[in-house]
Design a protein around this motif. Structure first.
Motif, PDB file in Angstrom:
ATOM      1  N   ASN A   1     -17.196 -29.124 -31.090  1.00 44.44           N
ATOM      2  CA  ASN A   1     -17.279 -27.871 -32.040  1.00 44.44           C
ATOM      3  C   ASN A   1     -18.137 -26.641 -31.289  1.00 44.44           C
ATOM      4  OD1 ASN A   1     -17.025 -30.150 -34.165  1.00 44.44           O
ATOM      5  ND2 ASN A   1     -15.709 -28.593 -34.462  1.00 44.44           N
ATOM      6  N   LEU A   2     -18.617 -26.979 -30.229  1.00 48.16           N
ATOM      7  CA  LEU A   2     -19.714 -25.937 -29.649  1.00 48.16           C
ATOM      8  C   LEU A   2     -19.443 -25.748 -28.308  1.00 48.16           C
ATOM      9  CD1 LEU A   2     -23.012 -27.974 -30.694  1.00 48.16           C
ATOM     10  CD2 LEU A   2     -21.961 -25.977 -31.699  1.00 48.16           C
ATOM     11  N   LYS A   3     -19.952 -24.456 -27.746  1.00 47.37           N
ATOM     12  CA  LYS A   3     -19.740 -24.398 -26.486  1.00 47.37           C
ATOM     13  C   LYS A   3     -21.002 -24.678 -25.566  1.00 47.37           C
ATOM     14  CE  LYS A   3     -17.999 -20.413 -23.360  1.00 47.37           C
ATOM     15  NZ  LYS A   3     -17.110 -21.309 -22.792  1.00 47.37           N
ATOM     16  N   MET A   4     -20.928 -25.981 -25.133  1.00 44.64           N
ATOM     17  CA  MET A   4     -22.234 -26.420 -24.840  1.00 44.64           C
ATOM     18  C   MET A   4     -22.272 -26.770 -23.026  1.00 44.64           C
ATOM     19  SD  MET A   4     -23.383 -30.319 -25.817  1.00 44.64           S
ATOM     20  CE  MET A   4     -23.799 -29.901 -27.499  1.00 44.64           C
TER      21      MET A   4
ATOM     22  N   ILE B   1     -30.422 -22.648 -28.634  1.00 42.34           N
ATOM     23  CA  ILE B   1     -29.332 -22.700 -29.519  1.00 42.34           C
ATOM     24  C   ILE B   1     -29.290 -21.237 -30.199  1.00 42.34           C
ATOM     25  CG2 ILE B   1     -30.967 -23.306 -31.404  1.00 42.34           C
ATOM     26  CD1 ILE B   1     -28.686 -24.872 -32.808  1.00 42.34           C
TER      27      ILE B   1
ATOM     28  N   ASN C   1     -23.407 -21.438 -26.501  1.00 39.33           N
ATOM     29  CA  ASN C   1     -24.151 -21.498 -27.752  1.00 39.33           C
ATOM     30  C   ASN C   1     -25.081 -22.494 -27.991  1.00 39.33           C
ATOM     31  OD1 ASN C   1     -22.356 -23.419 -28.590  1.00 39.33           O
ATOM     32  ND2 ASN C   1     -21.099 -22.053 -29.761  1.00 39.33           N
ATOM     33  N   PHE C   2     -25.115 -23.493 -27.068  1.00 39.75           N
ATOM     34  CA  PHE C   2     -26.105 -24.601 -27.062  1.00 39.75           C
ATOM     35  C   PHE C   2     -26.222 -25.181 -25.547  1.00 39.75           C
ATOM     36  CE2 PHE C   2     -27.841 -28.554 -27.506  1.00 39.75           C
ATOM     37  CZ  PHE C   2     -28.637 -28.654 -28.690  1.00 39.75           C
TER      38      PHE C   2
ATOM     39  N   LYS D   1     -20.286 -31.795 -29.919  1.00 43.31           N
ATOM     40  CA  LYS D   1     -20.205 -31.137 -28.685  1.00 43.31           C
ATOM     41  C   LYS D   1     -18.562 -30.623 -28.694  1.00 43.31           C
ATOM     42  CE  LYS D   1     -18.565 -33.128 -24.979  1.00 43.31           C
ATOM     43  NZ  LYS D   1     -17.922 -33.763 -23.659  1.00 43.31           N
TER      44      LYS D   1
ATOM     45  N   ALA E   1     -24.108 -21.493 -33.089  1.00 40.65           N
ATOM     46  CA  ALA E   1     -24.210 -23.083 -32.899  1.00 40.65           C
ATOM     47  C   ALA E   1     -25.132 -23.470 -34.309  1.00 40.65           C
ATOM     48  CB  ALA E   1     -24.809 -23.259 -31.550  1.00 40.65           C
TER      49      ALA E   1
ATOM     50  N   ILE F   1     -22.638 -23.665 -37.131  1.00 41.58           N
ATOM     51  CA  ILE F   1     -21.568 -24.956 -37.080  1.00 41.58           C
ATOM     52  C   ILE F   1     -22.167 -25.966 -37.258  1.00 41.58           C
ATOM     53  CG2 ILE F   1     -20.344 -26.229 -35.223  1.00 41.58           C
ATOM     54  CD1 ILE F   1     -19.929 -23.590 -33.971  1.00 41.58           C
TER      55      ILE F   1
END
Length: 621
Positions: A181-184, A151, A116-117, A179, A155, A158
């Motif tokens: 909290n994200l799927k980066m 993005i 998502n990022f 990071k 994301a 969030i």
């Protein structure tokens, strides 16, 4: 995939280059960046936003800049757009240069199905924390550079769901921290790089002192127990529109400071720091041998440029203990050793530095030497005298500025520390900047502070001018009250002292414009009466609650080395206790602003009261 390019309206040069370098990109939309060039903390608060006031750059140890706040708000606007269109987007900053040979939009678009990022270019600050993923991908450790990224709405939601707008930090740091909290992911090989700053400059990094964002209050402080010895400090402060709080007021001092000593200054500071927010800043200056050569705005901006929480001045001698001289780090100037007579620093760090006990008769400079040498605290020394210049025979006035040719630096504050030679140098230098005033009053230049609804404060007299007026009144004598006064006090009219015409002209030139602008459509008819008042334990100690026979009254505290005798406005819940000597309180005199002088406890209080005419021809005194 839609592409959003962030660009400041005033940076057409960047927009032009982006279009030239990235002409092959399709579906490009422009987003007007938030221009924070003139942003103040007050303006930011009015927008319902705030900064994280305790934040410091983890790699440069500095505060946030105006440009970084604008950058954050601009990216947050792009995230809001992503949520509105409800589809993944690419976000570019206007200095991004995309490598067309590496560009594979189909592949990049597909990444949004997995992550998502996605950074399309990045700088890795913590490579040991980066995790290898499949193909040309890596999970970054702590990445910088948001000049190009993908993005998704998930994301964006969030990133916008936290209270970050009330705690703004640089957007690079915020995304790096989020990071978890994200799927980066990030591309190992960047497909987008940033143009060089040599070519396009920067609107984010601090280039000048004006670029710093001041989200704290600076509290100028001194410790002085002898009122008359504080004149150079207080006069220079008044003329630079700086209000200095004296922690030594009405404190018994038992040292002559001809040798070591000064522990009481540390103890008083310890107590004062308890009253302040951790994110605020204290500017400390010694009381008897310091003067200001520049204003608080300049001092504050220069302090921020040092990238440290606490900055002490530096001097050319290791005093009082020469045996520890070699423990100090080498310096690129001859001013190698810490001087504790002037410093500026954030409250939370000063609390730590001054946490250790010190006897009131102990030496404050030795104490500060030991704290600096411990290496436990975030302290730097002002080796070049960019803010604080300590005793130096070669220092002079250059134009309107304080100049040290030894370091080729213009400073803001001079400290004449040392013996008789240093004192002579201090006196001579002070008179270069502040020759004896031929008048009793200083220009207000239309500047005023509002301390309550319908109550203003303006700079009116320096301390030396206040001292002169006290001396003139005392020499004249014959303190008395008018026989018809319902609220009698010990007074001497300015007309009796031969000072009426000068006062009347000053009101006409400097106070009438302020009064008529603030209380429009009021019209001033003239100055009605003015008198010096004296309260003493053996005569009159108080004055009952009353109104004035005055359209607008001015009240000036001429000294402050007494206890009690505060001027109280009970209806407004206002006291003059914290109004500096020489500043005039202006207020409507007849109806709404009843006031009283509460009982004097010790010392002698002097004040100047000025009444203005209520109608044409209304003259008293």
């Amino acid at each position: 995939m839609k592409k959003i390019v962030i660009n400041l309206k005033r940076r057409e040069d960047r927009k032009k280059q982006f279009l030239e370098k990235n002409a092959f990109l399709s579906d490009v939309q422009w987003l007007d960046a938030f221009d924070a060039k003139d942003l103040t903390h007050e303006k930011l608060l009015k927008k319902g936003m705030d900064t994280n006031r305790l934040w410091r750059d983890p790699y440069k140890n500095r505060k946030i800049t105006r440009g970084e706040i604008g950058c954050f708000i601009s990216h947050a606007t792009a995230w809001q757009h992503c949520m509105q269109v409800n589809e993944p987007i690419m976000v570019f900053e206007d200095d991004a240069i995309v490598n067309q040979e590496l560009w594979d939009e189909k592949f990049l678009t597909g990444l949004a199905d997995v992550f998502n990022f996605v950074y399309l270019g990045h700088k890795e600050n913590e490579p040991q924390d980066a995790i290898e993923l499949t193909g040309n991908l890596v999970e970054p450790g702590y990445a910088y550079n948001l000049h190009a990224y993908i993005i998704t709405p998930a994301a964006a939601k969030i990133l916008l769901s936290t209270p970050i707008v009330k705690n703004i930090i640089p957007v690079d740091d915020y995304v790096a921290i989020m990071k978890r909290n994200l799927k980066m992911a990030a591309l190992k090989t960047d497909v987008a790089n940033q143009a060089s700053r040599e070519q396009l400059g920067t609107d984010v990094e601090p280039v000048s002192e004006e670029d710093w964002f001041v989200d704290f209050t600076v509290h100028p402080v001194t410790v002085g127990t002898d009122r008359k010895k504080c004149v150079p400090l207080n006069d220079s402060a008044m003329l630079k529109h700086i209000q200095v709080k004296n922690l030594g007021r009405n404190v018994d001092w038992f040292q002559d400071m001809s040798g070591t000593g000064g522990g009481m200054k540390i103890n008083l500071m310890q107590e004062y720091l308890k009253t302040l927010p951790d994110h605020d800043v204290v500017l400390f200056v010694d009381a008897y041998d310091v003067f200001f050569a520049d204003d608080l705005k300049t001092i504050t901006e220069r302090y921020l440029g040092f990238n440290t929480k606490v900055l002490f001045s530096a001097e050319s001698n290791c005093w009082p203990d020469t045996s520890i001289a070699e423990q100090f780090p080498e310096a690129h100037t001859k001013y190698r050793w810490l001087n504790s007579g002037t410093y500026i620093g954030r409250v939370d760090e000063l609390k730590k530095i001054f946490a250790d006990e010190i006897d009131a008769r102990g030496d404050d400079q030795y104490y500060c030497h030991m704290q600096f040498l411990s290496g436990k605290f975030d302290i730097k020394l002002d080796y070049e005298g960019y803010i604080f210049i300590t005793h130096e025979e070669q220092v002079s006035r250059n134009g309107t500025q304080l100049f040290n040719p030894v370091t080729n630096t213009f400073g803001c504050i001079y400290h004449g520390n040392g013996g008789e030679e240093a004192k002579r140098k201090f006196d001579a230098l002070y008179r270069m900047f502040y020759p004896k005033f031929p008048t009793l009053y200083i220009p207000a230049y239309g500047k005023f502070d509002v301390i309550n609804k319908d109550m203003l404060v303006v700079d009116f007299m320096t301390q030396s001018q206040c001292e002169d007026l006290i001396n003139i009144a005392d020499k004249h004598g014959n303190w008395s009250s008018l026989n018809y006064d319902k609220f009698p006090a010990q007074e001497i009219r300015m007309k009796q002292l031969g000072l009426w015409q000068e006062l009347e002209k000053h009101w006409q030139k400097h106070l009438y414009p302020i009064i008529e602008e603030y209380w429009s459509p009021i019209e001033m008819y003239g100055l009605r009466d003015a008198f010096v008042m004296r309260y003493a334990m053996d005569t009159q100690t108080s004055l009952a609650n009353h109104h004035d026979a005055s359209l607008v009254t001015g009240s000036v505290k001429l000294n402050d080395d007494y206890e009690g005798a505060e001027l109280i406005f009970s209806r407004q819940n206002v006291s003059n206790a914290d109004v500096a000597v020489g500043r005039a309180i202006l207020f409507p005199g007849q109806v709404t602003h009843g006031h009283e002088c509460v009982p004097l406890k010790s010392g002698v209080k002097y004040s100047l009261t000025m009444w203005s005419s209520r109608y044409p021809g209304d003259v008293g005194g």
